[in-house]
Design a protein around this motif. Structure first.
Motif, PDB file in Angstrom:
ATOM      1  N   ASP A  74      33.164  73.886  -4.501  1.00 20.50           N
ATOM      2  CA  ASP A  74      33.333  75.241  -3.958  1.00 20.50           C
ATOM      3  C   ASP A  74      34.762  75.492  -3.475  1.00 20.50           C
ATOM      4  N   LYS A  75      35.699  74.591  -3.802  1.00 20.69           N
ATOM      5  CA  LYS A  75      37.085  74.741  -3.381  1.00 20.69           C
ATOM      6  C   LYS A  75      37.994  74.911  -4.595  1.00 20.69           C
ATOM      7  N   SER A  76      39.168  75.484  -4.360  1.00 23.74           N
ATOM      8  CA  SER A  76      40.141  75.665  -5.430  1.00 23.74           C
ATOM      9  C   SER A  76      41.031  74.430  -5.542  1.00 23.74           C
ATOM     10  N   ASN A  77      41.460  74.136  -6.764  1.00 21.95           N
ATOM     11  CA  ASN A  77      42.416  73.044  -6.976  1.00 21.95           C
ATOM     12  C   ASN A  77      43.796  73.386  -6.426  1.00 21.95           C
ATOM     13  N   ASP A  78      44.082  74.688  -6.293  1.00 20.05           N
ATOM     14  CA  ASP A  78      45.411  75.156  -5.920  1.00 20.05           C
ATOM     15  C   ASP A  78      45.493  75.519  -4.443  1.00 20.05           C
ATOM     16  N   GLU A  79      46.630  75.202  -3.830  1.00 18.32           N
ATOM     17  CA  GLU A  79      46.966  75.681  -2.494  1.00 18.32           C
ATOM     18  C   GLU A  79      48.383  76.253  -2.560  1.00 18.32           C
ATOM     19  N   ILE A  80      48.566  77.449  -2.011  1.00 19.72           N
ATOM     20  CA  ILE A  80      49.875  78.095  -2.015  1.00 19.72           C
ATOM     21  C   ILE A  80      50.199  78.549  -0.594  1.00 19.72           C
ATOM     22  N   TYR A  81      51.370  78.167  -0.121  1.00 18.36           N
ATOM     23  CA  TYR A  81      51.822  78.549   1.215  1.00 18.36           C
ATOM     24  C   TYR A  81      53.203  79.186   1.102  1.00 18.36           C
ATOM     25  N   THR A  82      53.356  80.391   1.631  1.00 17.68           N
ATOM     26  CA  THR A  82      54.662  81.052   1.674  1.00 17.68           C
ATOM     27  C   THR A  82      54.925  81.460   3.121  1.00 17.68           C
ATOM     28  N   THR A  83      56.122  81.194   3.611  1.00 18.98           N
ATOM     29  CA  THR A  83      56.427  81.453   5.014  1.00 18.98           C
ATOM     30  C   THR A  83      57.824  82.047   5.173  1.00 18.98           C
ATOM     31  N   VAL A  84      57.990  82.777   6.257  1.00 22.52           N
ATOM     32  CA  VAL A  84      59.282  83.301   6.694  1.00 22.52           C
ATOM     33  C   VAL A  84      59.481  82.812   8.122  1.00 22.52           C
ATOM     34  N   SER A  85      60.616  82.163   8.385  1.00 18.28           N
ATOM     35  CA  SER A  85      60.821  81.529   9.686  1.00 18.28           C
ATOM     36  C   SER A  85      62.251  81.705  10.172  1.00 18.28           C
ATOM     37  N   ILE A  86      62.414  81.516  11.460  1.00 15.71           N
ATOM     38  CA  ILE A  86      63.738  81.367  12.065  1.00 15.71           C
ATOM     39  C   ILE A  86      63.940  79.882  12.342  1.00 15.71           C
ATOM     40  N   PRO A 144      55.284  52.262  -5.778  1.00 12.28           N
ATOM     41  CA  PRO A 144      53.844  52.108  -5.563  1.00 12.28           C
ATOM     42  C   PRO A 144      53.476  52.340  -4.101  1.00 12.28           C
ATOM     43  N   GLY A 145      52.204  52.594  -3.863  1.00 13.36           N
ATOM     44  CA  GLY A 145      51.768  52.817  -2.495  1.00 13.36           C
ATOM     45  C   GLY A 145      50.259  52.732  -2.344  1.00 13.36           C
ATOM     46  N   TYR A 146      49.818  53.109  -1.152  1.00 12.27           N
ATOM     47  CA  TYR A 146      48.390  53.093  -0.787  1.00 12.27           C
ATOM     48  C   TYR A 146      48.033  54.447  -0.191  1.00 12.27           C
ATOM     49  N   ARG A 147      46.812  54.947  -0.500  1.00 14.73           N
ATOM     50  CA  ARG A 147      46.371  56.239   0.040  1.00 14.73           C
ATOM     51  C   ARG A 147      44.923  56.177   0.505  1.00 14.73           C
ATOM     52  N   TYR A 148      44.682  56.768   1.661  1.00 14.09           N
ATOM     53  CA  TYR A 148      43.349  56.901   2.249  1.00 14.09           C
ATOM     54  C   TYR A 148      42.979  58.388   2.290  1.00 14.09           C
ATOM     55  N   ASN A 149      41.835  58.752   1.685  1.00 12.70           N
ATOM     56  CA  ASN A 149      41.340  60.127   1.708  1.00 12.70           C
ATOM     57  C   ASN A 149      39.981  60.186   2.389  1.00 12.70           C
ATOM     58  N   LYS A 150      39.773  61.212   3.201  1.00 18.84           N
ATOM     59  CA  LYS A 150      38.448  61.452   3.780  1.00 18.84           C
ATOM     60  C   LYS A 150      38.102  62.924   3.600  1.00 18.84           C
ATOM     61  N   ARG A 151      36.924  63.187   3.027  1.00 22.43           N
ATOM     62  CA  ARG A 151      36.506  64.565   2.781  1.00 22.43           C
ATOM     63  C   ARG A 151      35.940  65.206   4.057  1.00 22.43           C
ATOM     64  N   GLN A 152      35.719  66.522   3.968  1.00 30.34           N
ATOM     65  CA  GLN A 152      35.203  67.281   5.103  1.00 30.34           C
ATOM     66  C   GLN A 152      33.754  66.879   5.422  1.00 30.34           C
ATOM     67  N   PRO A 153      33.347  66.991   6.691  1.00 26.06           N
ATOM     68  CA  PRO A 153      31.942  66.693   7.051  1.00 26.06           C
ATOM     69  C   PRO A 153      30.944  67.607   6.359  1.00 26.06           C
ATOM     70  N   ASP A 154      31.375  68.855   6.035  1.00 24.74           N
ATOM     71  CA  ASP A 154      30.468  69.807   5.388  1.00 24.74           C
ATOM     72  C   ASP A 154      30.742  69.946   3.898  1.00 24.74           C
ATOM     73  N   ASP A 155      31.397  68.965   3.287  1.00 28.96           N
ATOM     74  CA  ASP A 155      31.668  68.993   1.852  1.00 28.96           C
ATOM     75  C   ASP A 155      30.347  69.123   1.085  1.00 28.96           C
ATOM     76  N   VAL A 156      30.284  70.051   0.122  1.00 23.08           N
ATOM     77  CA  VAL A 156      29.032  70.317  -0.592  1.00 23.08           C
ATOM     78  C   VAL A 156      28.670  69.201  -1.564  1.00 23.08           C
ATOM     79  N   ASP A 157      29.638  68.390  -1.958  1.00 28.20           N
ATOM     80  CA  ASP A 157      29.387  67.334  -2.939  1.00 28.20           C
ATOM     81  C   ASP A 157      29.297  65.942  -2.318  1.00 28.20           C
TER      82      ASP A 157
END
Length: 249
Positions: free
Chosen positions: A233-245, A147-160
């Motif tokens: 106005d946002k997507s539910n999905d986020e995808i990040y792909t990276t190539v690194s040293i 179990p745990g605790y979570r704090y969320n804060k939306r963007q200042p310009d959130d449309v909703d």
């Protein structure tokens, strides 16, 4: 917001005191390990873009205690004014204590900041139990949660709901695995879910590391994040792909 500030402070104070008490009775020096990685991509076609990703990790093990610090960033800037790009970073601190041969208790703190997606700030703290399903010289598989605790804060310009703050009691579960395929090639993956009343976050990750020379390697990373509750106005999905040293020590 007061609860958000006091929760991590009280947890860190309690765990630090417990660790200090154990330290006085253990003559061992302890062991440090860690690593860092950096990836930079620039493209110039019909539009130009610059992408930067970086990460760092540090682990300190002493007797039955393990301290883990980690952080990563994703940044993409496009010359197209209609594209916000990506500006995201995260920080984490995890304290674990070995209670049996393959079991650990843990307290895991995470903070995320995102300039453009639904949630500007997310802080979570989870306490639970972790079990090593496989722990060999070449393969490690771990599962855990609690179990745990979570704090969320939306963007200042959130449309909703601009600047909306939600605080949840959450349930966390995760699994991660790493294996060495050859002396120079290793692969890994992880899956995690944070279930809460206001939002549930699913995270999947995969990586492939190929040693180039010594402790330097070429790393391919992919991460998929799904949030059940996002701005209209946002997507539910986020995808990040990276190539690194990367460099490990």
């Amino acid at each position: 917001m007061k609860l958000t500030i006091l929760a991590p402070i009280s947890i860190l104070l309690a765990t630090t005191n417990a660790y200090a008490a154990d330290k006085t009775s253990d003559p061992d020096e302890g062991k440090f390990s860690g690593g860092m990685k950096l990836g930079l991509i620039y493209s110039n076609a019909s539009t130009s873009s610059t992408s930067l990703n970086s990460a760092a990790k540090l682990k300190y093990e002493k007797a039955k205690w393990t301290n883990e610090f980690k952080g990563d960033t994703y940044y993409t800037k496009s010359s197209d004014s209609e594209d916000d790009g990506t500006n995201k970073y995260s920080l984490g601190y995890k304290l674990s204590y070995q209670i049996a041969k393959s079991y650990k208790t843990f307290i895991d703190n995470k903070y995320e900041h995102d300039q453009f997606e639904t949630y500007r700030e997310v802080y979570s703290v989870t306490a639970g139990i972790e079990k090593a399903l496989i722990d060999s010289d070449t393969t490690q598989v771990n599962v855990g949660g609690g179990p745990g605790y979570r704090y969320n804060k939306r963007q200042p310009d959130d449309v909703d709901a601009p600047n909306q703050v939600t605080e949840d009691i959450i349930a966390n579960a995760f699994i991660n695995a790493d294996t060495e395929v050859t002396d120079s090639l290793s692969v890994g993956g992880d899956a995690e879910v944070d279930y809460g009343k206001s939002n549930t976050t699913y995270t999947l990750g995969a990586n492939l590391s190929n040693k180039l020379v010594g402790d330097v390697a070429l790393v391919f990373d992919a991460k998929y994040i799904y949030n059940t509750d996002v701005a209209s106005d946002k997507s539910n999905d986020e995808i990040y792909t990276t190539v690194s040293i990367s460099y490990d020590f």
